[in-house]
Design a protein around this motif. Structure first.
Motif, PDB file in Angstrom:
ATOM      1  N   PHE A  11      -3.643   4.473  -1.786  1.00  8.68           N
ATOM      2  CA  PHE A  11      -2.819   4.501  -2.330  1.00  8.68           C
ATOM      3  C   PHE A  11      -1.274   4.928  -1.996  1.00  8.68           C
ATOM      4  O   PHE A  11      -1.342   5.928  -1.471  1.00  8.68           O
ATOM      5  N   ASP A  12      -0.360   4.098  -1.804  1.00 10.12           N
ATOM      6  CA  ASP A  12       1.006   4.762  -1.497  1.00 10.12           C
ATOM      7  C   ASP A  12       1.331   5.804  -2.806  1.00 10.12           C
ATOM      8  O   ASP A  12       0.801   5.682  -3.791  1.00 10.12           O
ATOM      9  N   ALA A  13       2.146   6.657  -2.389  1.00  8.88           N
ATOM     10  CA  ALA A  13       2.421   7.780  -3.347  1.00  8.88           C
ATOM     11  C   ALA A  13       3.738   7.285  -4.292  1.00  8.88           C
ATOM     12  O   ALA A  13       3.871   7.112  -5.564  1.00  8.88           O
ATOM     13  N   LYS A 126       4.480   8.197   3.144  1.00 13.38           N
ATOM     14  CA  LYS A 126       5.493   8.761   4.278  1.00 13.38           C
ATOM     15  C   LYS A 126       6.211   9.803   3.397  1.00 13.38           C
ATOM     16  O   LYS A 126       6.518   9.363   2.227  1.00 13.38           O
ATOM     17  N   GLY A 127       7.066  10.594   4.182  1.00 10.95           N
ATOM     18  CA  GLY A 127       8.228  11.245   3.418  1.00 10.95           C
ATOM     19  C   GLY A 127       7.859  12.721   4.046  1.00 10.95           C
ATOM     20  O   GLY A 127       7.182  13.034   5.135  1.00 10.95           O
ATOM     21  N   GLN A 132       5.917  15.958  -0.661  1.00  7.31           N
ATOM     22  CA  GLN A 132       4.770  15.085  -0.775  1.00  7.31           C
ATOM     23  C   GLN A 132       3.753  15.979  -1.559  1.00  7.31           C
ATOM     24  O   GLN A 132       3.066  15.366  -2.598  1.00  7.31           O
ATOM     25  N   GLU A 133       3.486  16.942  -0.847  1.00  6.62           N
ATOM     26  CA  GLU A 133       2.200  17.900  -1.339  1.00  6.62           C
ATOM     27  C   GLU A 133       2.453  18.568  -2.753  1.00  6.62           C
ATOM     28  O   GLU A 133       1.538  18.519  -3.712  1.00  6.62           O
ATOM     29  N   ARG A 134       3.719  18.795  -2.854  1.00  4.13           N
ATOM     30  CA  ARG A 134       4.082  19.318  -4.110  1.00  4.13           C
ATOM     31  C   ARG A 134       3.996  18.291  -5.283  1.00  4.13           C
ATOM     32  O   ARG A 134       3.595  18.735  -6.470  1.00  4.13           O
ATOM     33  N   ILE A 150       0.096  12.334   5.076  1.00  4.74           N
ATOM     34  CA  ILE A 150       1.527  12.042   5.111  1.00  4.74           C
ATOM     35  C   ILE A 150       1.785  11.923   6.338  1.00  4.74           C
ATOM     36  O   ILE A 150       1.770  12.772   7.150  1.00  4.74           O
ATOM     37  N   VAL A 151       2.645  10.615   6.490  1.00 10.15           N
ATOM     38  CA  VAL A 151       3.234  10.382   7.917  1.00 10.15           C
ATOM     39  C   VAL A 151       4.631  10.123   7.985  1.00 10.15           C
ATOM     40  O   VAL A 151       5.154  10.109   6.988  1.00 10.15           O
ATOM     41  N   SER A 152       5.116  10.244   9.268  1.00 10.47           N
ATOM     42  CA  SER A 152       6.581  10.161   9.392  1.00 10.47           C
ATOM     43  C   SER A 152       6.797   8.515   9.212  1.00 10.47           C
ATOM     44  O   SER A 152       8.083   8.256   8.677  1.00 10.47           O
ATOM     45  N   ASP A 153       6.032   7.611   9.340  1.00 13.95           N
ATOM     46  CA  ASP A 153       6.159   6.439   9.010  1.00 13.95           C
ATOM     47  C   ASP A 153       5.045   5.443   8.839  1.00 13.95           C
ATOM     48  O   ASP A 153       3.581   6.085   9.172  1.00 13.95           O
ATOM     49  N   LYS A 154       4.918   4.279   8.413  1.00 12.47           N
ATOM     50  CA  LYS A 154       3.653   3.597   8.071  1.00 12.47           C
ATOM     51  C   LYS A 154       3.864   2.259   8.761  1.00 12.47           C
ATOM     52  O   LYS A 154       4.297   1.061   8.097  1.00 12.47           O
ATOM     53  N   LYS A 155       3.346   2.497   9.950  1.00 11.41           N
ATOM     54  CA  LYS A 155       3.095   1.074  10.803  1.00 11.41           C
ATOM     55  C   LYS A 155       1.653   0.836  11.365  1.00 11.41           C
ATOM     56  O   LYS A 155       0.797   1.730  10.813  1.00 11.41           O
ATOM     57  N   GLU A 156       1.340  -0.253  11.780  1.00  9.37           N
ATOM     58  CA  GLU A 156      -0.015  -0.807  12.315  1.00  9.37           C
ATOM     59  C   GLU A 156      -0.428   0.636  12.731  1.00  9.37           C
ATOM     60  O   GLU A 156      -1.781   0.896  12.619  1.00  9.37           O
TER      61      GLU A 156
END
Length: 230
Positions: A11-13, A126-127, A132-134, A150-156
Motif C-alpha cells: 500500500f502507498d501511504a 516515498k518521502g 513517514q515513520e511518525r 520508505i524510498v526516495s522515489d518509486k520507479k521500476e
C-alpha cells in the motif's frame, strides 16, 4: 482476472492510507496569500511548484523539502525585501504540517484487518523517512504490516528491489495506491499487479495523461472494494 498467485500486497501511504495532499494544497494557498503583493495566486503557486520539482533530486519528497522550496520561492520573489516575518511564516507553516493529526481514509483499517489474515502486507511509500515513520506510528496501522519500505522515489528499479527483498516473483506482488505515475505504471512494467484508488486531490507532478489498459490493472472507487476482489 485471477489473483490466486498474489502473496504480498503493498500500500502507498499518503492519500491511500491517510489524508496528505490536502495539507500541501492548503499551505500553497496560504503561501500565495502571504506573498500576494508579488503576484497573483496562480502565478505564485506555479513558481512554488517549479521550485519543488527543480529541488526533488536534492531534497526528495515530503514536507521538509516543501518548506525549503517555499523559502527559496519567497526569496526569489521578494529579493532583498525578504524579512523575518516571511521566514517565520514559512517555518511555522512547515512545522504545522508536520504536526497535523493522521486522518485515515474510509474503510482502511477494516480492509487491512481482513487482508492481513491472508496476505503479507507492506507499506511502500516515498518521502521523508522521519515524517513517514511518525505518521505510520500515529495512524495505529503499523501492526498490520510485515514490512515498511520508505524510498526516495518509486520507479521500476525500486519495486524490483522490494519484490526481491520479499522473496517473491513480480506476478505475486500487488501494489495499491492513488498515483498512476508512482503506484501503477512502474509496477505493471515489471510484471506485477496494480490497483488505482484515486484521491480527490493529486499533486500535479504525479498526474499523467494516460489511460491504463492492462490485464493486471484495476481502477477502484474505494478501498472497501478490495474485500470483494481479493
Amino acid at each position: 482476472m485471477s489473483f490466486e498467485n498474489i502473496k504480498a500486497i503493498a500500500f502507498d501511504a499518503d492519500d491511500t492510507l491517510w489524508v496528505n495532499e490536502t495539507f500541501f494544497r492548503d499551505a500553497e494557498v496560504a503561501f500565495a496569500k502571504h506573498l500576494a503583493a508579488y503576484g497573483d495566486q496562480d502565478e505564485i503557486v506555479q513558481k512554488l511548484l517549479d521550485t519543488e520539482i527543480k529541488n526533488l533530486d536534492t531534497y526528495g519528497y515530503g514536507i521538509k523539502g516543501f518548506t525549503l522550496s517555499m523559502l527559496e520561492t519567497a526569496h526569489r520573489l521578494m529579493g532583498k525585501k525578504m524579512n523575518a516575518e516571511t521566514i517565520d511564516f514559512i517555518l511555522n507553516k512547515g512545522k504545522q504540517m508536520l504536526a497535523e493529526p493522521v486522518e485515515l481514509l474510509p474503510h482502511i483499517e477494516e480492509v487491512l484487518g481482513q487482508l492481513s489474515k491472508k496476505y503479507k502486507l507492506v507499506v511502500a511509500t516515498k518521502g521523508d523517512l522521519l515524517d513517514q515513520e511518525r505518521k505510520l506510528i500515529k495512524s495505529g496501522l503499523i501492526d498490520y504490516f510485515h514490512h515498511v519500505e520508505i524510498v526516495s522515489d518509486k520507479k521500476e528499479t525500486q519495486y524490483k528491489k522490494l519484490v526481491k527483498h520479499l522473496d517473491i516473483q513480480p506476478q505475486e506482488f500487488l501494489m495499491i495506491g492513488n498515483s498512476l505515475k508512482s503506484d501503477v505504471i512502474p509496477v505493471l512494467a515489471m510484471g506485477g499487479h496494480a490497483f488505482h484508488i484515486p484521491f480527490h486531490t493529486t499533486w500535479s507532478h504525479e498526474q499523467v495523461d494516460e489511460e491504463i489498459n492492462h490485464s493486471k490493472f484495476k481502477a477502484l472507487k474505494s478501498a472497501r472494494e478490495l474485500l470483494d476482489i481479493l
